[in-house]
Motif scaffolding. Structure first.
Motif, PDB file in Angstrom:
ATOM      1  N   THR A 279       0.726  -1.153   0.171  1.00 49.20           N
ATOM      2  CA  THR A 279      -0.042   0.017  -0.009  1.00 49.20           C
ATOM      3  C   THR A 279       0.972   1.243   0.040  1.00 49.20           C
ATOM      4  O   THR A 279       1.957   1.318   0.602  1.00 49.20           O
ATOM      5  N   ASP A 280       0.065   2.123  -0.399  1.00 45.17           N
ATOM      6  CA  ASP A 280       1.043   3.386  -0.059  1.00 45.17           C
ATOM      7  C   ASP A 280      -0.268   4.501   0.262  1.00 45.17           C
ATOM      8  O   ASP A 280      -1.093   4.884  -0.304  1.00 45.17           O
ATOM      9  N   LEU A 281      -0.179   4.814   1.749  1.00 49.61           N
ATOM     10  CA  LEU A 281      -1.298   5.484   2.090  1.00 49.61           C
ATOM     11  C   LEU A 281      -1.067   6.994   2.451  1.00 49.61           C
ATOM     12  O   LEU A 281      -1.825   7.889   2.913  1.00 49.61           O
ATOM     13  N   HIS A 282       0.325   7.245   2.187  1.00 48.34           N
ATOM     14  CA  HIS A 282       0.673   8.836   2.389  1.00 48.34           C
ATOM     15  C   HIS A 282       1.683   9.101   1.194  1.00 48.34           C
ATOM     16  O   HIS A 282       2.718   9.032   1.321  1.00 48.34           O
ATOM     17  N   VAL A 283       0.888   9.541   0.163  1.00 52.09           N
ATOM     18  CA  VAL A 283       1.619  10.226  -1.020  1.00 52.09           C
ATOM     19  C   VAL A 283       1.064  11.496  -1.286  1.00 52.09           C
ATOM     20  O   VAL A 283      -0.323  11.424  -1.823  1.00 52.09           O
ATOM     21  N   HIS A 284       1.785  12.539  -1.740  1.00 48.34           N
ATOM     22  CA  HIS A 284       1.257  13.735  -2.253  1.00 48.34           C
ATOM     23  C   HIS A 284       1.279  13.815  -3.654  1.00 48.34           C
ATOM     24  O   HIS A 284       2.524  13.658  -4.219  1.00 48.34           O
ATOM     25  N   LEU A 285       0.288  14.064  -4.218  1.00 50.39           N
ATOM     26  CA  LEU A 285       0.291  14.225  -5.746  1.00 50.39           C
ATOM     27  C   LEU A 285       1.229  15.129  -6.189  1.00 50.39           C
ATOM     28  O   LEU A 285       2.082  14.902  -7.287  1.00 50.39           O
ATOM     29  N   ASP A 286       1.231  16.295  -5.611  1.00 48.94           N
ATOM     30  CA  ASP A 286       1.913  17.419  -6.231  1.00 48.94           C
ATOM     31  C   ASP A 286       3.320  17.235  -5.787  1.00 48.94           C
ATOM     32  O   ASP A 286       4.446  18.285  -6.122  1.00 48.94           O
ATOM     33  N   GLY A 287       4.034  16.111  -5.079  1.00 54.12           N
ATOM     34  CA  GLY A 287       5.299  15.791  -4.810  1.00 54.12           C
ATOM     35  C   GLY A 287       5.512  14.766  -5.386  1.00 54.12           C
ATOM     36  O   GLY A 287       6.924  14.129  -5.061  1.00 54.12           O
ATOM     37  N   SER A 288       4.892  14.260  -6.459  1.00 55.65           N
ATOM     38  CA  SER A 288       5.208  12.772  -6.994  1.00 55.65           C
ATOM     39  C   SER A 288       4.965  12.896  -8.586  1.00 55.65           C
ATOM     40  O   SER A 288       4.441  11.620  -8.925  1.00 55.65           O
ATOM     41  N   LEU A 289       5.571  13.782  -9.087  1.00 51.41           N
ATOM     42  CA  LEU A 289       5.603  13.728 -10.789  1.00 51.41           C
ATOM     43  C   LEU A 289       6.788  13.154 -11.068  1.00 51.41           C
ATOM     44  O   LEU A 289       7.785  12.816 -10.429  1.00 51.41           O
ATOM     45  N   ARG A 290       6.897  13.151 -12.381  1.00 51.87           N
ATOM     46  CA  ARG A 290       8.112  12.476 -13.314  1.00 51.87           C
ATOM     47  C   ARG A 290       8.688  14.007 -13.640  1.00 51.87           C
ATOM     48  O   ARG A 290       8.025  14.780 -14.021  1.00 51.87           O
ATOM     49  N   ILE A 291       9.835  13.962 -13.455  1.00 50.54           N
ATOM     50  CA  ILE A 291      10.844  15.608 -13.754  1.00 50.54           C
ATOM     51  C   ILE A 291      10.496  15.548 -15.319  1.00 50.54           C
ATOM     52  O   ILE A 291      10.155  16.607 -15.841  1.00 50.54           O
ATOM     53  N   PRO A 292      10.609  14.655 -16.279  1.00 54.03           N
ATOM     54  CA  PRO A 292      10.303  14.848 -17.770  1.00 54.03           C
ATOM     55  C   PRO A 292       9.005  15.457 -17.993  1.00 54.03           C
ATOM     56  O   PRO A 292       8.398  16.536 -18.754  1.00 54.03           O
ATOM     57  N   THR A 293       8.012  14.871 -17.170  1.00 57.46           N
ATOM     58  CA  THR A 293       6.592  15.305 -17.192  1.00 57.46           C
ATOM     59  C   THR A 293       6.372  16.992 -16.798  1.00 57.46           C
ATOM     60  O   THR A 293       5.777  17.656 -17.734  1.00 57.46           O
ATOM     61  N   ILE A 294       7.314  17.383 -15.822  1.00 56.85           N
ATOM     62  CA  ILE A 294       7.068  18.815 -15.542  1.00 56.85           C
ATOM     63  C   ILE A 294       7.707  19.653 -16.458  1.00 56.85           C
ATOM     64  O   ILE A 294       7.028  20.734 -16.873  1.00 56.85           O
ATOM     65  N   LEU A 295       8.934  18.915 -17.060  1.00 52.37           N
ATOM     66  CA  LEU A 295       9.450  19.652 -18.285  1.00 52.37           C
ATOM     67  C   LEU A 295       8.423  20.020 -19.546  1.00 52.37           C
ATOM     68  O   LEU A 295       8.247  20.914 -20.174  1.00 52.37           O
ATOM     69  N   GLU A 296       8.058  18.832 -20.006  1.00 51.57           N
ATOM     70  CA  GLU A 296       6.844  18.729 -20.920  1.00 51.57           C
ATOM     71  C   GLU A 296       5.565  19.774 -20.432  1.00 51.57           C
ATOM     72  O   GLU A 296       5.032  20.556 -21.476  1.00 51.57           O
ATOM     73  N   LEU A 297       5.165  19.669 -19.553  1.00 51.75           N
ATOM     74  CA  LEU A 297       4.084  20.427 -18.855  1.00 51.75           C
ATOM     75  C   LEU A 297       4.260  21.900 -19.305  1.00 51.75           C
ATOM     76  O   LEU A 297       3.701  22.734 -19.360  1.00 51.75           O
ATOM     77  N   ALA A 298       5.295  22.271 -18.464  1.00 52.09           N
ATOM     78  CA  ALA A 298       5.964  23.670 -18.400  1.00 52.09           C
ATOM     79  C   ALA A 298       5.972  24.496 -20.007  1.00 52.09           C
ATOM     80  O   ALA A 298       5.491  25.238 -20.446  1.00 52.09           O
ATOM     81  N   GLU A 299       6.363  23.547 -21.002  1.00 45.45           N
ATOM     82  CA  GLU A 299       6.667  23.740 -22.505  1.00 45.45           C
ATOM     83  C   GLU A 299       5.230  23.983 -23.047  1.00 45.45           C
ATOM     84  O   GLU A 299       5.182  25.006 -23.411  1.00 45.45           O
ATOM     85  N   GLN A 300       4.339  23.053 -22.497  1.00 45.91           N
ATOM     86  CA  GLN A 300       2.965  23.048 -23.387  1.00 45.91           C
ATOM     87  C   GLN A 300       2.321  24.433 -22.839  1.00 45.91           C
ATOM     88  O   GLN A 300       1.738  25.128 -23.534  1.00 45.91           O
ATOM     89  N   GLN A 301       2.639  24.642 -21.537  1.00 44.40           N
ATOM     90  CA  GLN A 301       1.628  25.763 -20.912  1.00 44.40           C
ATOM     91  C   GLN A 301       2.681  27.022 -20.820  1.00 44.40           C
ATOM     92  O   GLN A 301       1.791  28.028 -20.299  1.00 44.40           O
ATOM     93  N   LYS A 302       3.665  27.072 -21.430  1.00 40.40           N
ATOM     94  CA  LYS A 302       4.414  28.252 -21.343  1.00 40.40           C
ATOM     95  C   LYS A 302       4.621  28.767 -19.976  1.00 40.40           C
ATOM     96  O   LYS A 302       4.807  30.113 -19.787  1.00 40.40           O
TER      97      LYS A 302
END
Ligand SMILES: O=c1[nH]cnc2c1ncn2[C@@H]1O[C@H](CO)[C@@H](O)[C@H]1O
Ligand SMILES: [Zn+2]
Length: 355
Positions: free
Chosen positions: A15-38
Motif C-alpha cells: 500500500t501507499d497511504l501517504h503520498v502527495h500528488l504534487d510531490g510525486s511527478l516525473r521530472i520529464p513530465t514537469i518539463l513537458e507540461l511547462a513547455e506546453q503551458q509556457k
C-alpha cells in the motif's frame, strides 16, 4: 538474516497511504507540461531542474522541503495536467506492485488559472480511474486543508470532501508547515468531516512535538496520523495511540530530509513496531524525496533490521489501515495475505533457472 533485494520488495503487494500528488511527478513530465503551458521553470533540463524538485539529504527543515512544491504546482493548474499527473503516479505505483494507494493533495493550490474546486477533484479522479482500468491497483483520494491557509478555506475543502464522499474521496488531511500553525485552528473543518462519517488523518509530530499529535487526535478526531515521529517524546500519548490502534503513516526517508529525525538509524519506526503500534510504510513524495515504497522497505530492511516476516506484517498493517469500507478491505486483505504466505524471496530469473 537473508538479505532482501529491491526486486524482492518490488514483487511484494503493498500500500501507499501517504503520498502527495504534487510531490510525486516525473521530472520529464514537469518539463513537458511547462513547455506546453509556457510556464517558466528555474531550469529547463532534467539535471538542471533536479535540485529544485528533489531535496536530498542536506535539506534542513520541513519549510525548506516544502519549497519544491512551488515548482510542481506551477505546472499543475490545468485539468489535463491533473489527469496526467494522477495517472502517471498510479502507473508508477502499480509498476512496483502497490495494490492500494491513497493520493492526497490540496485543491486550493490548483486554482491559479481559475479551475473550480470541483473540476480539480474530478480531474484527479479521472486520471486515477484511467490507471485503475489499466493496472491492478485500487486508489482513493484524500483532500488536504493547509495549516497556513485560513480555517475558512479548510472548511470549504471539508465541504468538498463531503460532496465527493463515496465518489472517490476517502478522507481529509491537514498538511503544510507545522510549527506556528496549530491544527486546532482548523477544528471546525474536521468537525464537518467527522459529522459526515468521513475518515481523517493529520500530518502531526513531524516538525513539532507531541502536543501537535495530541491536538490532531483529541481536537480534530484523527483516525490516523501522518508521520507521528515525535510521539516518541510522550509515552502516555504513545500508549493511547497504541491502545486505540491509531495507525501511523511513517515515511522514513522524508523524515530524514525534513529533519524530523537526524538520521535513519534514529528513526523511531523500529521502536514503534516493537511496542506493537500499528505502523505503515509510505513514500510521502515519490519525486521530492526520490523514493518508492519498495525503496522505503529496503531502507528499513538494511538500516533498521526489519526482516521479511516483519515487512510482511507492516504490509498487512498498511492494508488494515486503509480508508476503505470494511467489506472491501477484508476482501483485499484476504487476497494479499494469501500472496504473502506464498511469497519466496529470490529474483524471478533465479527461480526460472531452478525450474
Ligand atoms: O511531509 C510533508 N509535511 C507537511 N506538508 C507536506 C509534506 N509533503 C507535502 N506537503 C504539503 O502538502 C501539500 C498538498 O499536497 C503540498 O503542496 C505541500 O505543501
Ligand atoms: Zn506528507
Amino acid at each position: 538474516m537473508p538479505k532482501l533485494t529491491l526486486q524482492d520488495l518490488q514483487r511484494l503487494p503493498k500500500t501507499d497511504l501517504h503520498v502527495h500528488l504534487d510531490g510525486s511527478l516525473r521530472i520529464p513530465t514537469i518539463l513537458e507540461l511547462a513547455e506546453q503551458q509556457k510556464v517558466k521553470l528555474p531550469a529547463d533540463s532534467m539535471e538542471g531542474l533536479r535540485p529544485f524538485v528533489e531535496v536530498g539529504e542536506d535539506c534542513k527543515s520541513l519549510v525548506e522541503y516544502l519549497r519544491a512544491f512551488d515548482v510542481t504546482l506551477s505546472v499543475m493548474q490545468t485539468y489535463e495536467s491533473l489527469v496526467r499527473t494522477a495517472f502517471e503516479l498510479a502507473e508508477d505505483a502499480a509498476k512496483e506492485n502497490v495494490r492500494y494507494m491513497e493520493v492526497r493533495y490540496s485543491p486550493i493550490l490548483h486554482q491559479q488559472k481559475g479551475l473550480t474546486l470541483h473540476a480539480i477533484v474530478q480531474a484527479v479522479l479521472e486520471g486515477l480511474a484511467q490507471a485503475e482500468r489499466k493496472y491492478n491497483i485500487k486508489t482513493g483520494v484524500i483532500l488536504c486543508g493547509m495549516r497556513h491557509i485560513s480555517p475558512d478555506i479548510s472548511l470549504r475543502l471539508a465541504d468538498l470532501t463531503v460532496a465527493f464522499k463515496n465518489k472517490g474521496v476517502v478522507g481529509f488531511d491537514l498538511a503544510g508547515a507545522e510549527e506556528n500553525f496549530p491544527a486546532k485552528r482548523h477544528k471546525d473543518a474536521f468537525g464537518r468531516v467527522l459529522q459526515n462519517n468521513i475518515n481523517c488523518t493529520l500530518h502531526a509530530g513531524e516538525a513539532y512535538g507531541p502536543e501537535s499529535i495530541h491536538q490532531a487526535i483529541h481536537l480534530c478526531g484523527a483516525h490516523r496520523i501522518g508521520h507521528g515521529v515525535r510521539l516518541i517524546e510522550d509515552g502516555d500519548l504513545l500508549n493511547y495511540v497504541n491502545d486505540h490502534r491509531i495507525p501511523l503513516e511513517c515515511c522514513p526517508s522524508s523524515n530524514v530530509q525534513t529533519k524530523a529525525v537526524k538520521k535513519m538509524a534514529d528513526h523511531p519506526i523500529r521502536l514503534f513496531y516493537d511496542l506493537g503500534l500499528r505502523v505503515t510504510v509510505n513514500t510521502d513524495n515519490r519525486m521530492v524525496t526520490a523514493t518508492t515504497v519498495s525503496h522505503e522497505f529496503q531502507v528499513i530492511h538494511e538500516e533498521l533490521n526489519f526482516n521479511l516476516e516483519e515487512i510482511k506484517e507492516l504490509i498487512i498493517m498498511g492494508f488494515k489501515s486503509a480508508f476503505l469500507p470494511y467489506a472491501l478491505k477484508r476482501a483485499l486483505l484476504a487476497e494479499v495475505v494469501h500472496e504473502l504466505k506464498a511469497f519466496k524471496p529470490g529474483s524471478l530469473e533465479s527461480k526460472r533457472e531452478q525450474l
